[in-house]
Motif scaffolding. Structure first.
Motif, PDB file in Angstrom:
ATOM      1  N   ALA A 188      -5.061  -4.162  -4.888  1.00  0.00           N
ATOM      2  CA  ALA A 188      -5.558  -3.379  -3.949  1.00  0.00           C
ATOM      3  C   ALA A 188      -4.658  -2.474  -3.622  1.00  0.00           C
ATOM      4  O   ALA A 188      -5.181  -1.074  -3.069  1.00  0.00           O
ATOM      5  CB  ALA A 188      -5.769  -4.454  -2.821  1.00  0.00           C
ATOM      6  N   HIS A 232     -12.500  -5.452   0.144  1.00  0.00           N
ATOM      7  CA  HIS A 232     -11.705  -4.410   0.167  1.00  0.00           C
ATOM      8  C   HIS A 232     -12.419  -2.838  -0.365  1.00  0.00           C
ATOM      9  O   HIS A 232     -12.306  -1.920   0.119  1.00  0.00           O
ATOM     10  CB  HIS A 232     -10.377  -4.294  -0.666  1.00  0.00           C
ATOM     11  CG  HIS A 232      -9.545  -5.332  -0.212  1.00  0.00           C
ATOM     12  ND1 HIS A 232      -9.125  -5.279   0.956  1.00  0.00           N
ATOM     13  CD2 HIS A 232      -8.962  -6.584  -0.830  1.00  0.00           C
ATOM     14  CE1 HIS A 232      -7.955  -6.190   1.448  1.00  0.00           C
ATOM     15  NE2 HIS A 232      -7.837  -6.901   0.238  1.00  0.00           N
ATOM     16  N   HIS A 248     -11.269   0.805   3.686  1.00  0.00           N
ATOM     17  CA  HIS A 248     -10.122   1.312   4.525  1.00  0.00           C
ATOM     18  C   HIS A 248      -9.785   2.754   4.844  1.00  0.00           C
ATOM     19  O   HIS A 248     -10.157   3.360   3.466  1.00  0.00           O
ATOM     20  CB  HIS A 248      -8.850   0.341   3.958  1.00  0.00           C
ATOM     21  CG  HIS A 248      -9.176  -1.035   3.576  1.00  0.00           C
ATOM     22  ND1 HIS A 248      -9.666  -2.022   4.882  1.00  0.00           N
ATOM     23  CD2 HIS A 248      -8.850  -1.905   2.730  1.00  0.00           C
ATOM     24  CE1 HIS A 248      -9.738  -3.101   4.282  1.00  0.00           C
ATOM     25  NE2 HIS A 248      -9.564  -3.129   2.868  1.00  0.00           N
ATOM     26  N   LEU A 254      -4.845  -0.578   5.304  1.00  0.00           N
ATOM     27  CA  LEU A 254      -5.017  -1.695   3.892  1.00  0.00           C
ATOM     28  C   LEU A 254      -4.028  -2.652   4.204  1.00  0.00           C
ATOM     29  O   LEU A 254      -4.038  -3.710   4.139  1.00  0.00           O
ATOM     30  CB  LEU A 254      -4.735  -0.972   2.690  1.00  0.00           C
ATOM     31  CG  LEU A 254      -4.913  -1.972   1.645  1.00  0.00           C
ATOM     32  CD1 LEU A 254      -6.053  -2.841   1.303  1.00  0.00           C
ATOM     33  CD2 LEU A 254      -4.379  -1.178   0.259  1.00  0.00           C
TER      34      LEU A 254
END
Length: 261
Positions: A188, A232, A248, A254
DNA sequence: AGGTAGCAATGTGGATAACT
DNA sequence: AGTTATCCACATTGCTACCT
């Protein structure tokens, strides 16, 4: 793979996982390397090492890895440090260290993962030496390295991999390959890092940083699907075209979500 | 002149081999 | 088995060409 010149900077320190954590504890934004050294010495975090060694660690290892790009790596790691498992942090350290030392990144991409995929059980310093010598032959260094430097740098490559969990630890010249896979936190982070660097979705999927974790385009797409399950991103794949919906608004956002997850 | 990057040399301690 | 020699990895320090 990269075009940057190889240096011997790894000589100044390998993974430095505990040292990096200690320095991150002390570091605050806008701190110079000199200030960080002073604070570290004053705090007694490194009672066993000399000022000269501390200088090496801070200016030749910590700064090139974590104080680049406006010190964002340091800021983000500091945010994540309290709540994220060490294994995840080590993967990000591998990312930043590989960017600072292209010879490490290329070694991981070209040698480590090739061996991994080929079913090899281990990687030796001799393998690393062959990689270094070929790099010198290919003109990747500013000048030809001496025999001892070649031998040492080769050992530092495998040693650094061991520090970051890709290879077996210990004082060995032949290390077992360990199971290694990007964690959701690391992937991520990398995904958003590349996104906020301004790369388009398609360029992100094929970026060489993923190859540090042995991931090609298809692997990355699958990883994005996993990230979408965690909320995400949103992934829209139609044939060859992949479009990413980014949830985000900043790296800080994040990191905040990750540290609370 | 002073600072720095890049490379080399040195110190240290552990592991292993070789020897008695 | 116990001792010594040797090697190796890593930390630390030193050197030097180059830049400012």
């Amino acid at each position: 793979m990269t075009s940057a010149v190889y240096t011997t900077q790894l000589q100044a320190g390998l993974g430095l996982v505990t040292e990096t954590k200690a320095l991150l504890d002390l570091w605050v934004p806008d701190m110079s390397t000199g200030q960080l050294q002073d604070v570290a010495r004053g705090a007694g975090s490194f009672p066993m090492i000399t000022a000269r060694r501390l200088r090496n660690i801070v200016t030749e290892c910590f700064a090139p890895r974590y104080l680049v790009s406006g010190a964002s790596p340091a800021a983000h790691l500091k945010m994540l440090m309290a709540s994220v498992p060490l294994a995840d942090l080590m993967q990000l350290m591998l990312l930043f260290t590989s960017r600072a030392n292209p010879i490490l990144g290329d070694f991981v991409r070209e040698i480590y993962w090739a061996r991994y995929a080929g079913g090899y059980q281990q990687i030796s310093n001799e393998d690393a030496r062959a990689f270094v010598e070929r790099a010198i032959d290919d003109g990747r260094t500013s000048k030809r390295w001496s025999e001892t430097t070649v031998r040492r740098v080769a050992a530092y490559l495998t040693g650094c991999c061991a520090d970051y969990g890709l290879l077996e630890k210990g004082l060995k010249s032949n290390r077992r390959i360990l199971p290694y896979r990007a964690t959701p936190t690391a992937s991520a982070y990398l995904a958003y890092d590349l996104h906020f660097k301004g790369l388009g979705d398609n360029a992100i999927l094929t970026h060489q940083d993923w190859q540090l974790f042995g991931m090609g385009r298809e692997d990355v797409i699958n990883e994005f699907k996993r990230l979408s399950l965690k909320g995400h991103v949103i992934v829209q794949a139609a044939g060859d075209v992949v479009r990413i919906g980014w949830k985000h608004q900043s790296m800080e956002a994040l990191c905040d979500v990750i540290s609370k997850g």
